[in-house]
Enzyme design. Structure first.
Site, PDB file in Angstrom:
ATOM      1  N   ASP A   1       3.535  15.477  -3.589  1.00  0.00           N
ATOM      2  CA  ASP A   1       3.937  15.440  -2.186  1.00  0.00           C
ATOM      3  C   ASP A   1       3.163  14.314  -1.536  1.00  0.00           C
ATOM      4  O   ASP A   1       1.937  14.222  -1.668  1.00  0.00           O
ATOM      5  CB  ASP A   1       3.688  16.754  -1.454  1.00  0.00           C
ATOM      6  CG  ASP A   1       4.506  16.787  -0.159  1.00  0.00           C
ATOM      7  OD1 ASP A   1       5.753  16.825  -0.242  1.00  0.00           O
ATOM      8  OD2 ASP A   1       3.906  16.722   0.930  1.00  0.00           O
TER       9      ASP A   1
ATOM     10  N   LYS B   1       0.657  -2.692  -7.155  1.00  0.00           N
ATOM     11  CA  LYS B   1       0.731  -1.447  -6.375  1.00  0.00           C
ATOM     12  C   LYS B   1       0.185  -0.288  -7.215  1.00  0.00           C
ATOM     13  O   LYS B   1      -0.617   0.508  -6.742  1.00  0.00           O
ATOM     14  CB  LYS B   1       2.173  -1.147  -5.928  1.00  0.00           C
ATOM     15  CG  LYS B   1       2.238   0.135  -5.100  1.00  0.00           C
ATOM     16  CD  LYS B   1       3.636   0.581  -4.685  1.00  0.00           C
ATOM     17  CE  LYS B   1       3.551   1.949  -3.996  1.00  0.00           C
ATOM     18  NZ  LYS B   1       4.849   2.584  -3.784  1.00  0.00           N
TER      19      LYS B   1
HETATM   20  P1  ITT Z   1      10.393  15.188  -3.932  1.00  0.00           P
HETATM   21  O1  ITT Z   1       9.924  16.102  -2.824  1.00  0.00           O
HETATM   22  O2  ITT Z   1      11.584  15.700  -4.648  1.00  0.00           O
HETATM   23  O3  ITT Z   1       9.276  14.787  -4.872  1.00  0.00           O
HETATM   24  P2  ITT Z   1      10.760  13.274  -1.750  1.00  0.00           P
HETATM   25  O4  ITT Z   1      11.159  11.851  -1.727  1.00  0.00           O
HETATM   26  O5  ITT Z   1      11.471  14.220  -0.824  1.00  0.00           O
HETATM   27  O6  ITT Z   1      10.894  13.785  -3.261  1.00  0.00           O
HETATM   28  P3  ITT Z   1       8.258  13.833  -0.349  1.00  0.00           P
HETATM   29  O7  ITT Z   1       8.761  15.062   0.292  1.00  0.00           O
HETATM   30  O8  ITT Z   1       6.894  13.860  -0.982  1.00  0.00           O
HETATM   31  O9  ITT Z   1       9.214  13.318  -1.526  1.00  0.00           O
HETATM   32  O10 ITT Z   1       8.322  12.651   0.720  1.00  0.00           O
HETATM   33  C1  ITT Z   1       7.672  11.455   0.468  1.00  0.00           C
HETATM   34  C2  ITT Z   1       8.106  10.416   1.477  1.00  0.00           C
HETATM   35  O11 ITT Z   1       6.955   9.604   1.781  1.00  0.00           O
HETATM   36  C3  ITT Z   1       9.131   9.501   0.817  1.00  0.00           C
HETATM   37  O12 ITT Z   1      10.384   9.787   1.324  1.00  0.00           O
HETATM   38  C4  ITT Z   1       8.661   8.099   1.172  1.00  0.00           C
HETATM   39  O13 ITT Z   1       9.367   7.666   2.294  1.00  0.00           O
HETATM   40  C5  ITT Z   1       7.187   8.246   1.543  1.00  0.00           C
HETATM   41  N1  ITT Z   1       6.352   7.743   0.432  1.00  0.00           N
HETATM   42  C6  ITT Z   1       5.689   8.467  -0.503  1.00  0.00           C
HETATM   43  N2  ITT Z   1       5.079   7.665  -1.379  1.00  0.00           N
HETATM   44  C7  ITT Z   1       5.373   6.408  -0.998  1.00  0.00           C
HETATM   45  C8  ITT Z   1       5.059   5.153  -1.526  1.00  0.00           C
HETATM   46  O14 ITT Z   1       4.367   5.009  -2.639  1.00  0.00           O
HETATM   47  N3  ITT Z   1       5.518   4.070  -0.884  1.00  0.00           N
HETATM   48  C9  ITT Z   1       6.258   4.188   0.234  1.00  0.00           C
HETATM   49  N4  ITT Z   1       6.619   5.343   0.786  1.00  0.00           N
HETATM   50  C10 ITT Z   1       6.181   6.457   0.171  1.00  0.00           C
END
Ligand code: ITT
Length: 198
Positions: A70, A181
């Site tokens: 997350d 990165k």
């Molecule tokens: P899962 O819950 O299925 O893993 P998700 O995309 O919904 O997938 P999250 O709820 O953890 O994941 O939301 C993470 C958000 O934060 C994601 O939509 C990205 O916009 C941002 N994010 C996370 N890691 C990032 C990264 O390395 N670079 C840029 N944005 C990131």
């Protein structure tokens, strides 16, 4: 060692595979059938709480040990927003790309309404590994510090990467190569921490 990463986000899977692959660890995603399972509801108020909900939920549903991620962006001038709501900040868009673009636009608009000249911010990644009986095997967290740029730049990465400017290299996270990165990101810090516990 094999690790199953339970995520609906292909970018996370690619990054985790690249980071752990270089250490000889094989990371697999959900199977076609497992991807159709209902996603656990992410209603915790912390990244670590949501990572645990997802790891335990997917482990119970698949009958396999699962790792969940997350993550999100914490912007100081916005009181920590979008934080745990990063994925659904703007709340519009049918595709992941549309949602990312709407989220980035809203973030810049929200920041423009504050008096801040330069807002410090960080990506946060919480990881959790759980067994099918609900036992939490390991947990970790990593951060990736920068400042929010007013002009999005770069085409690499995903999500909010074009907004996080890294003063030490004069680039946004989306201008870094994949290797650069992955060498310093919140995800790589969290992965290194969780590996030590396994
Ligand atoms: P899962 O819950 O299925 O893993 P998700 O995309 O919904 O997938 P999250 O709820 O953890 O994941 O939301 C993470 C958000 O934060 C994601 O939509 C990205 O916009 C941002 N994010 C996370 N890691 C990032 C990264 O390395 N670079 C840029 N944005 C990131």
């Amino acid at each position: 060692m094999n690790i199953l990463l339970a995520t609906s986000n292909p970018h996370k899977l690619e990054e985790v595979q690249a980071i752990l692959g270089s250490r000889g660890i094989c990371v697999v995603g959900l199977t076609e059938t497992e991807r159709l399972l209902d996603e656990p509801v992410e209603d915790a108020d912390s990244f670590s709480g949501n990572a645990k909900l997802k790891a335990v939920g997917y482990a119970e549903a698949t009958g396999k040990r699962c790792m969940a991620d997350d993550s999100g962006l914490v912007v100081d001038a916005l009181g920590g927003a979008p934080g745990v709501y990063s994925a659904r900040y703007a709340g519009v868009g049918d595709t992941r790309e549309e949602r990312d673009a709407a989220n980035n636009k809203l973030l810049l608009e929200s920041l423009a309404k504050t008096d801040t000249q330069e807002s410090t911010a960080r990506f946060v990644c919480s990881l959790c590994i759980a067994d099918p009986d609900g036992t939490v095997v390991a947990e970790s967290e990593g951060t990736f510090e920068g400042v929010i740029t007013t002009t999005p730049r770069g085409v690499n990465g995903f999500g909010y990467d074009p907004l996080l400017f890294l003063p030490d290299v004069g680039m946004t996270s989306a201008e870094l190569s994949t290797e650069d990165k992955n060498a310093r990101s919140h995800r790589s810090v969290a992965l290194r921490n969780i590996l030590k516990q396994l």
